[in-house]
Design a protein around this motif. Structure first.
Motif, PDB file in Angstrom:
ATOM      1  N   GLY A  99      46.089  46.716 -17.771  1.00 23.43           N
ATOM      2  CA  GLY A  99      46.088  45.268 -17.576  1.00 23.43           C
ATOM      3  C   GLY A  99      47.213  44.670 -18.389  1.00 23.43           C
ATOM      4  N   ASN A 130      46.119  48.159 -11.651  1.00 22.11           N
ATOM      5  CA  ASN A 130      46.112  46.953 -12.475  1.00 22.11           C
ATOM      6  C   ASN A 130      44.771  46.247 -12.296  1.00 22.11           C
ATOM      7  OD1 ASN A 130      46.722  43.690 -12.091  1.00 22.11           O
ATOM      8  ND2 ASN A 130      47.438  44.571 -13.994  1.00 22.11           N
ATOM      9  N   THR A 131      44.091  45.967 -13.395  1.00 20.64           N
ATOM     10  CA  THR A 131      42.769  45.377 -13.294  1.00 20.64           C
ATOM     11  C   THR A 131      42.605  44.211 -14.263  1.00 20.64           C
ATOM     12  OG1 THR A 131      40.400  45.910 -13.215  1.00 20.64           O
ATOM     13  CG2 THR A 131      41.669  46.916 -14.984  1.00 20.64           C
ATOM     14  N   ARG A 132      41.739  43.283 -13.860  1.00 19.42           N
ATOM     15  CA  ARG A 132      41.347  42.120 -14.655  1.00 19.42           C
ATOM     16  C   ARG A 132      42.480  41.136 -14.910  1.00 19.42           C
ATOM     17  NH1 ARG A 132      36.585  44.445 -18.675  1.00 19.42           N
ATOM     18  NH2 ARG A 132      35.515  45.587 -17.036  1.00 19.42           N
ATOM     19  N   ASP A 133      43.550  41.250 -14.174  1.00 20.74           N
ATOM     20  CA  ASP A 133      44.540  40.179 -14.115  1.00 20.74           C
ATOM     21  C   ASP A 133      44.133  39.290 -12.950  1.00 20.74           C
ATOM     22  OD1 ASP A 133      46.606  40.347 -16.128  1.00 20.74           O
ATOM     23  OD2 ASP A 133      47.158  42.263 -15.251  1.00 20.74           O
TER      24      ASP A 133
END
Length: 216
Positions: A99, A130-133
């Motif tokens: 992230g 890509n996570t939690r963006d």
């Protein structure tokens, strides 16, 4: 104002101060967690027949023949494209969960790009998740800042991470790095930010042949 009428006000003020202190303490705890290991990925391991061994270096591996299939990992990328990790079968895939908001992810990003450039002609493909963006803007800025040239799936809610079976080498933290062998099976995992040296060490056994790794 009588003492009796002032008492509730003092009690209310004390309660507010207690709540504020509790909120500050919770915020500090969260900040400490983000620095050391950005967050849990929402999956859990350890149940059932895990079949993997974790070394003193924090890298877990599964012997060839005992590895679980990687789940479906496909979708839109940070740069607006579309990829399916299944399309890379026959290659070793290095899968990195990150992230833009995660300090350890930022620390390891240049290491991943450097190693990728060195090994991409050896039948190796790097893929990010890509996570939690909450939008692609920060993720794109991250890739530009660190010169990341390989694709990253955009997974803001962490749904791709939840596709890994419980009890297998699943990505339980951010960052996480997994090695998927040439047969599309999960061979290794680490739940830590990687130096260039440690990333090369993790990947090297699976470059020795084209049959799915060294069996470690």
């Amino acid at each position: 104002m009588s003492a009796a009428s002032r008492a509730p006000l003092r009690s209310s003020s004390t309660a507010v101060r207690v709540r504020r202190r509790a909120a500050l303490a919770a915020g500090a705890a969260v900040s400490a967690l983000l620095v050391s290991a950005c967050s849990s990925g929402g999956t859990s391991g350890g149940g059932g027949q895990t079949g993997f061994v974790t070394g003193s270096d924090g890298i877990s591996t599964v012997k060839e023949g005992e590895r679980a299939d990687a789940p479906d990992l496909s979708g839109k990328t940070v740069d607006g494209g579309q990829i399916d990790v299944d399309d890379y079968q026959g290659k070793v895939v290095v899968l990195n969960v990150w992230g833009s908001w995660c300090p350890p992810c930022r620390a390891e990003a240049k290491n991943f790009e450097k190693v990728y450039q060195d090994v991409k002609d050896q039948g190796v493909q790097f893929v990010g998740i890509n996570t939690r963006d909450t939008s692609v803007g920060p993720a794109r800025a991250f890739e530009e800042e660190f010169g990341v040239s390989y694709p990253s799936l955009y997974d803001p809610a962490g749904k791709l991470m939840l596709r890994f079976e419980k009890g297998t080498l699943n990505p339980q933290a951010i960052p996480s790095t997994l090695i998927i062998d040439r047969e599309g099976k999960v061979a290794a995992r680490t739940l830590q930010a990687l130096s260039e040296e440690k990333l090369r060490k993790m990947l090297e056994p699976y470059l020795k042949d084209t049959s799915g790794g060294s069996g470690k």
